[in-house]
Design an enzyme around this catalytic site. Sequence first.
Site, PDB file in Angstrom:
ATOM      1  N   CYS A 406       7.298  21.847  79.602  1.00  0.00           N
ATOM      2  CA  CYS A 406       8.232  22.433  78.636  1.00  0.00           C
ATOM      3  C   CYS A 406       9.111  21.339  78.023  1.00  0.00           C
ATOM      4  CB  CYS A 406       9.058  23.530  79.303  1.00  0.00           C
ATOM      5  SG  CYS A 406       9.925  24.616  78.152  1.00  0.00           S
ATOM      6  N   HIS A 568       4.815  26.916  81.327  1.00  0.00           N
ATOM      7  CA  HIS A 568       5.229  26.635  82.710  1.00  0.00           C
ATOM      8  C   HIS A 568       4.088  27.013  83.657  1.00  0.00           C
ATOM      9  CE1 HIS A 568       9.617  25.797  82.240  1.00  0.00           C
ATOM     10  NE2 HIS A 568       9.439  26.467  81.114  1.00  0.00           N
ATOM     11  N   GLU A 570       3.590  26.318  86.628  1.00  0.00           N
ATOM     12  CA  GLU A 570       4.015  26.577  88.007  1.00  0.00           C
ATOM     13  C   GLU A 570       4.176  28.059  88.298  1.00  0.00           C
ATOM     14  OE1 GLU A 570       7.840  25.427  85.716  1.00  0.00           O
ATOM     15  OE2 GLU A 570       5.736  24.823  85.780  1.00  0.00           O
TER      16      GLU A 570
END
Length: 615
Positions: A406, A568, A570
Site C-alpha cells: 500500500c 494488503h 496480509e
Amino acid sequence: MATKYLLVSGGVISGIGKGVIASSLGVLLKSIGLKVTSIKIDPYMNIDAGLMNPLEHGECFVLDDGGEVDLDLGNYERYLNITLTREHNITTGKIYQHVIERERKGKYLGKTVQIVPHLTDAVQDWIQKVAAIPVDSTGEKPDVCIIELGGTVGDIESAPFIEALRCLRRRAGQNNFLHCHVSLIPVINDEQKTKPTQAAIKDVRHAGLSPDIIACRCSLPLLKSTTDKLAMYCQVEPEQVIAVHDVPSTYHVPLLLERQGLIPILREVLRLDALPIVPPLVRSGAEIWETWKTLTDTQDRARETVKICLVGKYVSLHDSYLSVRKSLEHASMRCGRKLEIIWLDSTDLEVATETTSPVTYHQAWHQLCTASGILVPGGFGHRGIEGMIRAAKWAREKKVPYLGICLGMQIAVIEFCRTICGIEDAQSEEMDDSAKNKVIIHMPEVSKETMGAVMRLGLRNTVFQKNSGFSKLRALYEPESMQTNGVLPESNNISTTATADGEVATISSPSHPPVISERHRHKYEVNPEFVPTMATHGLEFIGKDESGERMEILELRDHPWYVGVQYHPEYLSRVLRPSIPYLGFFAAAAGCLEEVMTKGSKTVKGATKGWVNGV
C-alpha cells in the site's frame, strides 16, 4: 439442528490472549469435522475500528466486504480459514446505533426503549442471525459459533453484553452453550497465585454466567496443587481447569489444548456427537490437524534464521502490524526457516536523526544494511516518509529483496521518480497537497471531509497486464502447469480469484486476462499521468484494476525481488496457506525463491508439504 455457542471471556487483565484461545478452540472443533464461525464483541463506542489509532488499539483488519474490524477477526480467519463479514464484529456503538435506528422507525411501537430488554434482545438477535451465515467453502450454516467478549468481565461497558449473553444461554437451550473464561495465574516468588482467578470467577458468577472451562494463562505449566485449588474454590472439576502456559509460538496453542483433553470436554458439554457430521469434513478435519502438527514441528526444527527489516511508522506497538507479522510467519514456516523481524522506526533513517541522535541513526542504518529483506507496510501521514524512501532506495540499488504494501508501493514510486526519472520534487499529495509533481494523488471518488469508511475498501480485482510474463509474483499466483521454467507466456489466459473461504482459486478462461482478488484499504493512488515516464525508465506496473486506470502492482525486472502492491495481501494469508507476495518476498530473502519457482507444488527442502495457491 440448533447452533452451538462457545463463549470466551476474560478476567483479571485485558490482552490476556482470548483471541488466540478462541481461534485455537475453533481449530480443535474443525479438526473433528465441524463447521465453525466466530463473532467478536467489542465494548467500545466506536462504530468500527477504522478510525482507531493503531498505536493504541493495534491494526485495523479489513474483510472481503470492506468491513474495518478488530484484529481478532484476523486471527479467526487465519486459524479457521473462513471468510467473515462486518456483521461478525459487534461494538457498543454499532448495537446502540442499530437500536436507535429501529426506535426512530417506530419498530418498538411506542414502548420505552431500555437497555434491558431491548438492547440485550438486539444483541441476542444479532448473534443468532450472524451465527447462521455460511463462512466457508461448504456454503452451509455453521455448527458452532465462537463468541469472544472483548475487555474484562467487570468493566462497566461490558455489562449489557454480559446480560445479553446470560440470556442467550437460556435462549440457546441445554447443551447448546459452553463458557470458557480466560484468567491470569501470576507467579510471585516462584509461587503460582490463584486469588486473582478466584476473584475473576466470582465476578463472572455475580454477573449471571457460570464458566464450564477455566483457561489459565501462566508462564509455566500449572502445578497439580494449583489446579486442585482452582477446581475447589471455583466449583469446577480439575479437568475443566486448562493450563495455557507460554509456548514457542501461538500456533502451538491448539496442540496444547488438545493434549489436555479439551476435545472430550467440548463433546460432552455441547453434545457434539449428536451433530450430523459428513465423512468428507471428518477426513478434511483430520488432514488439517495433521498438517498443523507437521507445520509447528517444522517450525521448531528450523535452524536457518532470516532477518526481515520492517520499516514502519507504528513499530513501538507490534500489534499495529499484526497481519504483516503473521504473514511473514506463515511464509517462514512454509520455507522451513526461522523468522527474525527487525522493527525499525522509519524516522531513525532520516537525515534529521543523524543530527539529533547520531547513535540511533547509525544503529538503524546498520540494522537495515544487514537485513536479508526490507518490507515497508501501510500507514498514513507524513511522519517518517523520507526514511521509508531512503530504505526503498537502498533495497533497489543494493538488490535487497523489497516488498512495499500500500503506502510501501507508493514509497517505491516516489523514490524511483526522484532518483531515476529525474523528478526531484516528486511527492505524494498526502504529504504535500501543494506539490508541483504529485506522483501519488488522492482518489477522486473518496471524500476529503468524511473520514470513517470512505476509503477504497474490501475485495477488489487486479488484472495482470500483457507485459507481466517476466513477473516472479505472477508466476507464484499462477498454476505450475502454466509455467515454463518459472516463466509465464504473455498469452496465458487464467483467471485467479478468491473463493468463499478466502482461498485463491485459478480458473481457465480464454476471454479474460489473468485476474486476482485481494483486499484493499487506501485513499491515495499512483498518478496515471506519470506512468508512461516511469515505464520509459524501467518501472513497470504489471497489475492494474479492471478499468486499467488504477495501478495495483509494480515489479522491477532485473532485481531478486522488488515488488510493490497497492492491496494488503496480509489480510488473506492463512496459517496453512501463506500470502503469495509475502511468500515470494520471504523466499527471495531466504535464498530459496528459485527453488519455490521451479518446484511449484513440490516441497521446498526443509519445509512442509501441501503447497497451495498454485505454488
